[in-house]
Write an enzyme that holds these catalytic residues in place. Sequence first.
Site, short mmCIF file in Angstrom:
data_model
loop_
_atom_site.label_atom_id
_atom_site.label_comp_id
_atom_site.label_asym_id
_atom_site.label_seq_id
_atom_site.Cartn_x
_atom_site.Cartn_y
_atom_site.Cartn_z
N HIS A 102 0.83 -1.32 -0.03
CA HIS A 102 0.07 -0.04 0.03
C HIS A 102 0.87 1.30 0.02
O HIS A 102 0.29 2.14 -0.01
CB HIS A 102 -0.97 -0.10 0.88
CG HIS A 102 -0.34 0.38 2.39
ND1 HIS A 102 0.41 -0.87 3.20
CD2 HIS A 102 -0.11 1.45 3.54
CE1 HIS A 102 1.04 -0.30 4.11
NE2 HIS A 102 0.72 0.97 4.50
C1 UD1 Z 1 -1.46 5.18 6.64
C2 UD1 Z 1 -0.06 5.37 7.20
C3 UD1 Z 1 0.94 4.51 6.86
C4 UD1 Z 1 0.21 3.14 7.34
C5 UD1 Z 1 -1.04 3.05 6.90
C6 UD1 Z 1 -1.70 1.55 7.15
C7 UD1 Z 1 0.47 8.29 7.26
C8 UD1 Z 1 1.31 9.05 6.69
N1 UD1 Z 1 0.35 6.94 6.57
O1 UD1 Z 1 -1.25 5.37 5.29
O2 UD1 Z 1 1.95 4.77 7.82
O3 UD1 Z 1 0.95 2.00 6.95
O4 UD1 Z 1 -1.99 4.13 7.10
O5 UD1 Z 1 -3.00 1.54 6.55
O6 UD1 Z 1 -0.39 8.44 8.26
N2 UD1 Z 1 -8.87 5.20 2.88
C9 UD1 Z 1 -10.37 4.65 2.74
N3 UD1 Z 1 -10.75 4.19 3.98
C10 UD1 Z 1 -10.10 4.25 5.18
C11 UD1 Z 1 -8.94 4.97 5.39
C12 UD1 Z 1 -8.32 5.46 4.18
O7 UD1 Z 1 -10.84 4.44 1.82
O8 UD1 Z 1 -10.68 4.20 6.29
C13 UD1 Z 1 -8.34 5.59 1.55
C14 UD1 Z 1 -8.68 7.19 1.27
O9 UD1 Z 1 -8.76 7.16 -0.05
C15 UD1 Z 1 -7.23 7.73 1.60
C16 UD1 Z 1 -6.32 6.85 1.20
O10 UD1 Z 1 -6.97 5.42 1.68
O11 UD1 Z 1 -7.28 8.85 1.06
C17 UD1 Z 1 -5.03 6.73 2.49
O12 UD1 Z 1 -5.36 6.84 3.67
P1 UD1 Z 1 -4.52 7.64 4.68
O13 UD1 Z 1 -4.91 7.53 5.93
O14 UD1 Z 1 -4.06 9.31 4.02
O15 UD1 Z 1 -3.07 6.99 4.45
P2 UD1 Z 1 -2.73 5.38 4.36
O16 UD1 Z 1 -2.21 5.35 2.88
O17 UD1 Z 1 -3.81 4.38 4.76
#
Ligand code: UD1
Length: 362
Positions: free
Chosen positions: A205
């Site tokens: 991811h």
């Molecule tokens: C975050 C952490 C990463 C961790 C990962 C585990 C940061 C900088 N990164 O990354 O270190 O390894 O979590 O999962 O904090 N989204 C959903 N549903 C959710 C959450 C996210 O659809 O419940 C989607 C959204 O489109 C969002 C994208 O995933 O924009 C990324 O989510 P985000 O929390 O920004 O970062 P992660 O890539 O999950």
Amino acid sequence: MRILSIVGARPNFMKLAPLDRVLASHPDLEHVIVHTGQHYDRNMSDSFFDDLGIPEPHYNLEVGSGSHAWQTGAIMQAFEPVCKDVGPNVVLVFGDVNSTVATALVAAKLGIKVGHVEAGLRSRDWGMPEEINRVVTDRLSDLLLTPSPDADENLRAEGVPPERIHFVGNIMIDSLVYALPRAVEFNAAGNRDLSPGEYSVVTLHRPSNVDDPESLEDLMSALEELSCSSPVIFPVHPRTKTRLESIGWVGSDSADLRLLAPVGYLEMLSLVQSSGMVITDSGGLQEETSFLGVPCITVRPNTERPITCTEGTNQLVVPRGEAIVEAAGLAPGRRIEGGAKIDKWDGNAAERIVEVFRSAGL
Ligand code: UD1
């Protein structure tokens, strides 16, 4: 003593659970939990609270997704009034996600002590948002609670006074030890018609692996190639799902690459513990596989968890399909029967953290 713990994203939840359980057995220690809402899908958040027996958070800031600056700023704005309202003796933050750095900064500016669980890890890769979060959070923290001696060394080299550094061990292993019997009983492999040791589990991811269409295509083709000899199970993170949709990924019929929605903690642990190998870019899985003795291929040029390579089952592999296929061929030789024995990865890190609170006289 009032302790305020912050969680926001999936990897935080398994670090909170053991601490909450230990704190519940100390009546003079009050534990307040704040969820920032960085992760909000049921299968990225609530299911972990259920599997790990974490109580409903006292506050949910419901911040949600956005750019890094937006998300960090939104968490800070929403957390400041809550933090003032609760008035904790210490704000405890976990790991390296945006929720960690945002809330540490708020607490430090309010003059409240900050404790960082999983302090001191360094990948030395400033291109990773998590590395920026780690360095800044550690700089803001009063209690640096480290999982391994390399983390202590990193902090000392950065000039952190030794009295702030506490080697407490790996708290995620506390959750693993606690949940393993239930995970074995879950029998995720059997439920999916998989034979123990004869399938691989994949998670990918990181933006560096999934955001570039060509590189994602190359990684997916390699997984498909591997799945022609034994099944490959891939629970897909929401970010990766979006990227796969945008490249129009369709698997071939002759392969057995199974893309699933993200799975809960128990199911994942169950899948991993009886797998033949794990291919990942996650931080936590590098540690969990080492503890379990399962070979792990980490698709990254570096790691903030080097002890998993030197004492565990982890191997770093550059994010190229052919390199992954080659490493996968050699991976079974790195299995450690009975799991790697790493100092203070023993299920008692949360107890040691509470001892630190006591001796710090918060
Ligand atoms: C975050 C952490 C990463 C961790 C990962 C585990 C940061 C900088 N990164 O990354 O270190 O390894 O979590 O999962 O904090 N989204 C959903 N549903 C959710 C959450 C996210 O659809 O419940 C989607 C959204 O489109 C969002 C994208 O995933 O924009 C990324 O989510 P985000 O929390 O920004 O970062 P992660 O890539 O999950």
